[in-house]
Design an enzyme around this catalytic site. Structure first.
Site, mmCIF file in Angstrom:
data_model
loop_
_atom_site.group_PDB
_atom_site.id
_atom_site.type_symbol
_atom_site.label_atom_id
_atom_site.label_comp_id
_atom_site.label_asym_id
_atom_site.label_seq_id
_atom_site.Cartn_x
_atom_site.Cartn_y
_atom_site.Cartn_z
ATOM 1 N N HIS A 178 0.854 -1.130 0.160
ATOM 2 C CA HIS A 178 0.039 0.271 -0.102
ATOM 3 C C HIS A 178 0.946 1.176 0.026
ATOM 4 O O HIS A 178 0.647 2.077 -0.880
ATOM 5 C CB HIS A 178 -0.951 0.208 1.388
ATOM 6 C CG HIS A 178 -1.806 1.158 1.371
ATOM 7 N ND1 HIS A 178 -3.327 1.206 1.055
ATOM 8 C CD2 HIS A 178 -1.578 2.339 1.755
ATOM 9 C CE1 HIS A 178 -3.522 2.183 1.293
ATOM 10 N NE2 HIS A 178 -2.699 3.210 1.690
ATOM 11 N N GLU A 179 1.763 1.263 0.949
ATOM 12 C CA GLU A 179 2.728 2.435 1.048
ATOM 13 C C GLU A 179 3.506 2.537 -0.257
ATOM 14 O O GLU A 179 3.913 3.648 -0.676
ATOM 15 C CB GLU A 179 3.433 2.610 2.376
ATOM 16 C CG GLU A 179 2.473 2.445 3.599
ATOM 17 C CD GLU A 179 1.623 3.650 3.763
ATOM 18 O OE1 GLU A 179 1.810 4.688 2.855
ATOM 19 O OE2 GLU A 179 0.703 3.490 4.461
ATOM 20 N N HIS A 182 1.703 4.133 -2.870
ATOM 21 C CA HIS A 182 1.892 5.934 -2.760
ATOM 22 C C HIS A 182 2.785 6.514 -3.446
ATOM 23 O O HIS A 182 2.953 7.439 -3.990
ATOM 24 C CB HIS A 182 1.623 6.065 -1.340
ATOM 25 C CG HIS A 182 0.145 6.078 -0.743
ATOM 26 N ND1 HIS A 182 -0.782 6.492 -1.543
ATOM 27 C CD2 HIS A 182 -0.246 5.575 0.514
ATOM 28 C CE1 HIS A 182 -2.069 6.464 -0.526
ATOM 29 N NE2 HIS A 182 -1.588 5.860 0.516
ATOM 30 N N HIS A 188 -5.938 7.106 -2.789
ATOM 31 C CA HIS A 188 -6.442 6.035 -2.406
ATOM 32 C C HIS A 188 -7.970 5.945 -3.239
ATOM 33 O O HIS A 188 -8.149 6.988 -3.977
ATOM 34 C CB HIS A 188 -7.090 6.485 -0.987
ATOM 35 C CG HIS A 188 -5.939 6.445 0.081
ATOM 36 N ND1 HIS A 188 -5.686 7.717 0.861
ATOM 37 C CD2 HIS A 188 -5.558 5.402 0.611
ATOM 38 C CE1 HIS A 188 -4.738 7.111 1.718
ATOM 39 N NE2 HIS A 188 -4.540 5.899 1.698
#
EC number: 3.4.24.67
Length: 279
Positions: A178-179, A182, A188
């Site tokens: 997830h990070e 980013h 998101h």
């Protein structure tokens, strides 16, 4: 057999039983056998099947003093809000067709934790043209550190940029992916420009001071559909005022699962390939 011999045999029998029992710590928890775990006993298999990644991220970030947007994005200081002008925040593609992203990992982590981090990075190999490689002397690179929380810059900042994975709460492959997404430039899912056709934001159930985290962005959706199963999608109770008061409801089917725990979805992979023009 005399009485003394019988007592001796009984004592040996009881000692054998005691040694077969699991050792417990002062709080009564079993210790010892942590087969399949990293050096700190933390692995993806430890995850509670009912806790999504965004819940873990937001919980871990409760104690951070880092200024964050949407729960885990470092507030930008060198560009306008969450915009990426002229692809300036995307990583460069090399002449060999790969997008090489150098990284360093802090010595704070154990060998098992480093293996977990690098294993999450390798999830991009074979399915995208993105390659996370250990830094030699590159100017732009990601520095993975254990600070208070799980958070990242949005896209390439330029120079050294920190990606925090707290040892106590972020050592899960899905959170790491997830990070990393980013850091690749992905926002998101529920902030997409077309989100109102797919989810309902229940503003009345959101902590008022956190309502800004649900603002929509003028996003480039890369001609891909809204993805409820994206690893970048909030769970349904993110920033909720109370348990059972959902902040996000899928529409038209409110029972569609969101905030999954299994890693990148098919569309997450597709978007990486489209954004970085992987062949």
């Amino acid at each position: 057999m005399n009485l003394a011999s019988s007592a001796c045999l009984l004592l040996l029998f009881l000692l054998g039983i005691a040694q077969a029992l699991p050792v417990q710590n002062e709080e009564g928890h079993e210790e010892g056998n942590k087969e399949g775990h990293g050096e700190e006993g933390v692995e993806e298999g430890d995850e509670d099947d009912f806790v999504d990644f965004t819940t873990r991220i937001l919980t871990s970030n409760n104690n951070t003093d880092q200024l964050l947007l949407e729960g885990d994005l470092v507030a930008p200081t060198n560009r306008n809000a969450m915009k990426c002008w002229y692809n300036s925040c995307f990583w460069k593609k090399a002449s060999n067709g790969f997008v090489v992203i150098p990284y360093v990992i802090s010595s704070q982590y154990s060998r098992g934790e480093v293996a977990t981090i690098e294993g999450a990075m390798r999830a991009f190999n074979g399915r995208t043209c993105i390659r996370f490689v250990r830094r030699t002397n590159e100017y732009d690179f990601i520095s993975v550190v254990s600070k208070n929380g799980c958070y990242s810059e949005l896209g390439r900042k330029g120079g050294q940029q920190e990606l925090s994975l707290n040892r106590g709460g972020c050592m899960y492959s899905g959170i790491i992916q997830h990070e990393l997404n980013h850091a690749l430039g992905f926002q998101h899912e529920q902030t997409r420009s077309d989100r109102d056709s797919y989810v309902r934001i229940n503003w009345q159930n959101i902590i008022p001071a956190s309502a800004y985290n649900f603002n929509k962005h003028d996003t480039n959706n890369l001609n891909t559909p809204y993805d409820y199963s994206s690893i970048m999608h909030y769970g349904r109770d993110a920033f909720s005022i109370a348990y059972g008061r959902d902040s996000i409801t899928p529409i038209p089917n409110p029972n569609v699962p969101i905030g999954q725990r299994n890693g990148m979805s098919r569309w997450d992979i597709t978007r990486s390939n489209v954004l970085y023009n992987c062949r």
